[in-house]
Write a protein that holds these residues in place. Structure first.
Motif, PDB file in Angstrom:
ATOM      1  N   ARG A  51       0.866  -1.267   0.082  1.00 19.84           N
ATOM      2  CA  ARG A  51       0.190   0.052   0.045  1.00 19.84           C
ATOM      3  C   ARG A  51       0.891   1.348   0.067  1.00 19.84           C
ATOM      4  N   LEU A  52       1.995   1.151   0.642  1.00 18.33           N
ATOM      5  CA  LEU A  52       2.905   2.499   0.778  1.00 18.33           C
ATOM      6  C   LEU A  52       3.676   2.383  -0.629  1.00 18.33           C
ATOM      7  N   ALA A  53       3.998   1.384  -1.350  1.00 20.62           N
ATOM      8  CA  ALA A  53       4.610   1.441  -2.711  1.00 20.62           C
ATOM      9  C   ALA A  53       3.313   2.419  -3.354  1.00 20.62           C
ATOM     10  N   PHE A  54       2.191   1.715  -3.272  1.00 23.46           N
ATOM     11  CA  PHE A  54       0.955   2.321  -4.073  1.00 23.46           C
ATOM     12  C   PHE A  54       0.971   4.076  -4.013  1.00 23.46           C
ATOM     13  N   ILE A  55       1.142   4.218  -2.618  1.00 22.38           N
ATOM     14  CA  ILE A  55       1.096   5.660  -2.185  1.00 22.38           C
ATOM     15  C   ILE A  55       2.129   6.289  -2.769  1.00 22.38           C
ATOM     16  N   ARG A  56       3.229   5.948  -3.023  1.00 29.67           N
ATOM     17  CA  ARG A  56       4.548   6.665  -3.359  1.00 29.67           C
ATOM     18  C   ARG A  56       4.465   6.813  -4.945  1.00 29.67           C
TER      19      ARG A  56
END
Length: 157
Positions: A51-56
């Motif tokens: 999810r954090l990679a998606f946010i980035r």
């Protein structure tokens, strides 16, 4: 759930490249979720890294946090995007990127004569600002004629 599937905030920060303060902020914004151990410390499921990679990635495309939240909210049960989800999402991003590219090209092509600020200091400007009409326009303050996709929100005082 096996406790080995839970990561402390420091490990998530290290693995994701986000500061711990950003993780707390994203949690407060509902973009990611954490549980608390008996000592009240945050523990994240390993899937939070995706999810954090998606946010980035979404942030790098230029999506706002609200737009990122909208995309993540479309996923059932807060899961990470599947291949089908990713295809749907990136179709939206492709349109966004094309619009940003067009705005950047317009800025680049007029850069020798104007940067879109609406000032009165240049004698030759491809974006005219007679009588300082930009001062009271919708784009004020700041670079009044800069394409909207290239404007970043003003930092809070």
């Amino acid at each position: 759930m096996d406790t080995h599937d839970l990561l402390p905030v420091g490990a998530v920060a290290e693995r994701s490249g986000f500061a711990a303060s950003a993780l707390r902020y994203y949690e407060a914004q509902g973009l990611i979720h954490a549980t608390r151990n008996s000592g009240g410390q945050r523990r994240f499921e390993r899937s939070v890294l995706r999810r954090l990679a998606f946010i980035r990635a979404a942030s790098n495309v230029g999506l706002t946090l609200e737009e990122i939240r909208d995309e993540l909210d479309r996923l059932p049960d807060g899961r990470t995007p599947t291949k089908a989800d990713w295809q749907r999402i990136t179709t939206h991003w492709r349109g966004r990127l094309n619009a940003q590219i067009a705005a950047l090209e317009k800025l680049r092509d007029g850069l020798d004569s104007c940067i879109g600020c609406g000032c009165l200091s240049l004698r030759r400007c491809s974006i005219s600002n007679p009588a300082d009409r930009a001062a009271n326009g919708a784009g004020a303050p700041g670079a009044a004629f800069l394409p909207p996709l290239l404007k970043r929100p003003h930092p809070a005082p």
